[in-house]
Design a protein around this motif. Sequence first.
Motif, short mmCIF file in Angstrom:
data_model
loop_
_atom_site.label_atom_id
_atom_site.label_comp_id
_atom_site.label_asym_id
_atom_site.label_seq_id
_atom_site.Cartn_x
_atom_site.Cartn_y
_atom_site.Cartn_z
N LYS A 308 54.78 31.05 -65.60
CA LYS A 308 54.96 31.42 -66.86
C LYS A 308 53.93 30.82 -67.56
O LYS A 308 53.57 31.47 -68.56
N ASN A 309 53.44 29.56 -67.22
CA ASN A 309 52.54 29.07 -68.12
C ASN A 309 51.11 29.71 -67.91
O ASN A 309 50.29 29.90 -69.09
N ILE A 310 50.81 30.18 -66.93
CA ILE A 310 49.49 31.01 -66.55
C ILE A 310 49.63 32.36 -67.70
O ILE A 310 48.46 32.50 -68.24
N LYS A 311 50.76 33.00 -67.46
CA LYS A 311 51.01 34.11 -68.58
C LYS A 311 50.91 33.70 -70.07
O LYS A 311 50.31 34.40 -70.79
N TRP A 312 51.46 32.64 -70.20
CA TRP A 312 51.28 32.20 -71.67
C TRP A 312 49.84 31.78 -72.00
O TRP A 312 49.43 32.25 -73.11
N LEU A 313 49.18 31.31 -71.19
CA LEU A 313 47.85 30.87 -71.62
C LEU A 313 46.92 32.23 -71.57
O LEU A 313 45.97 32.15 -72.45
N GLN A 314 47.28 33.23 -70.72
CA GLN A 314 46.23 34.37 -71.03
C GLN A 314 46.71 35.21 -72.26
O GLN A 314 45.94 36.00 -72.68
N THR A 315 48.05 35.05 -72.70
CA THR A 315 48.48 35.88 -73.77
C THR A 315 48.09 35.23 -75.19
O THR A 315 47.93 35.74 -76.15
N ASN A 316 48.25 33.77 -75.15
CA ASN A 316 47.87 32.97 -76.42
C ASN A 316 46.70 32.43 -76.22
O ASN A 316 46.52 31.31 -76.25
N THR A 317 46.02 33.28 -76.57
CA THR A 317 44.35 32.63 -76.27
C THR A 317 44.01 31.67 -77.35
O THR A 317 43.10 30.98 -77.21
N ARG A 318 44.33 32.08 -78.65
CA ARG A 318 43.85 31.16 -79.81
C ARG A 318 44.54 29.75 -79.41
O ARG A 318 43.56 28.74 -79.71
N LEU A 319 45.64 29.76 -79.28
CA LEU A 319 46.33 28.36 -78.99
C LEU A 319 45.60 27.74 -77.77
O LEU A 319 45.43 26.40 -77.57
N PHE A 320 45.32 28.42 -76.85
CA PHE A 320 44.61 27.80 -75.67
C PHE A 320 43.35 27.37 -75.70
O PHE A 320 43.06 26.26 -75.33
N ASN A 321 42.62 28.22 -76.56
CA ASN A 321 41.41 27.53 -76.92
C ASN A 321 41.38 26.34 -77.75
O ASN A 321 40.37 25.46 -77.77
N GLU A 322 42.53 26.24 -78.58
CA GLU A 322 42.56 25.09 -79.17
C GLU A 322 42.86 23.83 -78.40
O GLU A 322 42.31 22.66 -78.75
N ILE A 323 43.54 24.04 -77.27
CA ILE A 323 43.87 23.01 -76.38
C ILE A 323 42.65 22.69 -75.66
O ILE A 323 42.20 21.58 -75.51
N ILE A 324 41.66 23.74 -75.40
CA ILE A 324 40.44 23.50 -74.79
C ILE A 324 39.55 22.78 -75.58
O ILE A 324 38.77 21.54 -75.10
N GLN A 325 39.33 23.06 -76.74
CA GLN A 325 38.39 22.52 -77.85
C GLN A 325 38.60 21.03 -78.16
O GLN A 325 37.77 20.26 -78.14
N TYR A 326 39.90 20.85 -78.11
CA TYR A 326 40.42 19.53 -78.62
C TYR A 326 40.14 18.40 -77.45
O TYR A 326 39.57 17.57 -77.56
N ASN A 327 40.35 18.93 -76.19
CA ASN A 327 40.05 18.08 -75.11
C ASN A 327 38.74 17.76 -74.65
O ASN A 327 38.05 16.74 -74.30
N ARG A 328 37.86 18.84 -74.85
CA ARG A 328 36.41 18.92 -74.61
C ARG A 328 35.87 17.97 -75.63
O ARG A 328 34.83 17.20 -75.42
N GLU A 329 36.09 18.24 -77.03
CA GLU A 329 35.46 17.20 -77.90
C GLU A 329 36.07 15.68 -78.17
O GLU A 329 35.69 15.26 -78.80
N PHE A 330 37.22 15.49 -77.11
CA PHE A 330 37.80 14.14 -77.68
C PHE A 330 36.87 13.07 -77.25
O PHE A 330 36.24 13.03 -76.14
N ARG A 331 36.79 12.04 -78.17
CA ARG A 331 36.13 10.85 -77.79
C ARG A 331 37.21 9.72 -78.00
O ARG A 331 38.07 9.58 -78.83
#
Length: 456
Positions: A308-331
């Motif tokens: 279910k989560n894999i499908k959600w990540l593939q479908t909701n790319t904008r939100l997934f990209n925000e998760i990625i960006q936040y965690n990659r840039e986190f200090r």
Amino acid sequence: MNTYLFYDLETTGLNKAFDQILQFAAIRTDIRFNEIERHEFYVKLRPDIIPSPQASVTHRISIAKSMQQGICEFEAVQKIHRLINQPNTISIGYNTLKFDDEFLRFCFYRNLLAPYTHQYKNSCRRMDLLPIVTMYFLYKNDVFKWADGDGKISLQLEHLNKLNHFTSSGQAHNAMVDVEATAELARRLFLTDSKMWEYLDGYFNKDTDAMRIIEMPIEFHSIACSNRIGLMVANQFGLANKYQIPVLLIGNSIAYKKQTLWLRLDQESLPEKAWVIRKKYGEPNIVLPPHQRYWKHISKDREAIVEKNIKWLQTNTRLFNEIIQYNREFRYPEIANLDSDAALYKNGFLSKSEENLCESFHATSSIKKRIELVSQFENVEMRQLASRILCRNYADQKLPSMLTNDFAEVNALLDYTGKPRLTISQAMNDIDDLRKNTELDAEQITLLEELVKLLA
């Protein structure tokens, strides 16, 4: 030829920046676990340390024993540094990479010793036996007894030792007893299945670990990377989850380039909460490929959540990209009132001139010469660390007031997590709580009484 250095620490508390070692024990073996040498010593309690009451009743090291049998911290930490940095040393213990190793880093740092060389220099590296034991529990379960008479399973060293008699006698949380148990545990694992041991050893080699991750199957692609799927194994995930969780690689940290980022896939929390785990190559947690022999431990319910989560990540790319960006840039947040003892991660590696000054400080045995060297450190925090070494370890010497006055303010600031040092009032409250709510034996009661006298 490589050697293993099995080691353990007993400390005044759990604060890696502010607490100190009270007992150190180590056994060096060859690669087939034959003993070569052993070391054990106590460390004198520093004048600026307030021991944790909980730690005191756990390891049972009296203040009197520390002061009578111990050597000063500065000399003790130098001995440990030499042992753990001997060429071709693989330092190893039970859950050491989560606590003991980082504790040592801060000990080395505040005593003007290189904090990281035991990880890479002169063919030295580190391992941790707890993740290895977890893997044997999951995939070579007949090697030990894991459960007591009531069927309760525990991977704690003291429980495994009691069930399997790794040592014949001795109190748990005594450093040498725990080292003996750890070394014997490792020897039995190796003798039971040496190929499995060698395979798991690869997870503590940065290059091997990185290559294994690269070889994992790609589930799909995102803006950050090829999103590879695997199973992360760690004791912290609990027996109910068979100590492993499905994870998805979402890239590397930008701020901390050695950290890989893994999104947990079996949680019903997306998108409200994304559980991202940070892992360095060659360090826990272990990440396995999603082969069926490993994946079989994932229940059907958890597997459905993953899909279910894999499908959600593939479908909701904008939100997934925000998760990625936040965690990659986190200090990690900067601590405004950071104490010099806790500034290891802020200061980074020393300059060549600072390294030379530290070497000179260690090379001389003259207190007078060390006092002269203090003022030569250009970095204020390094100068303060050198000053504190003298005040903590050689208070019986005639030290100038410029050193002792500064040392009087040692308790004012915070550690790298924003926590202050333990205070006398907090320690007294902890003692009262232990007396009221814990079943203590005569020895533990005496230890608390001794601590009360120290704090009075």
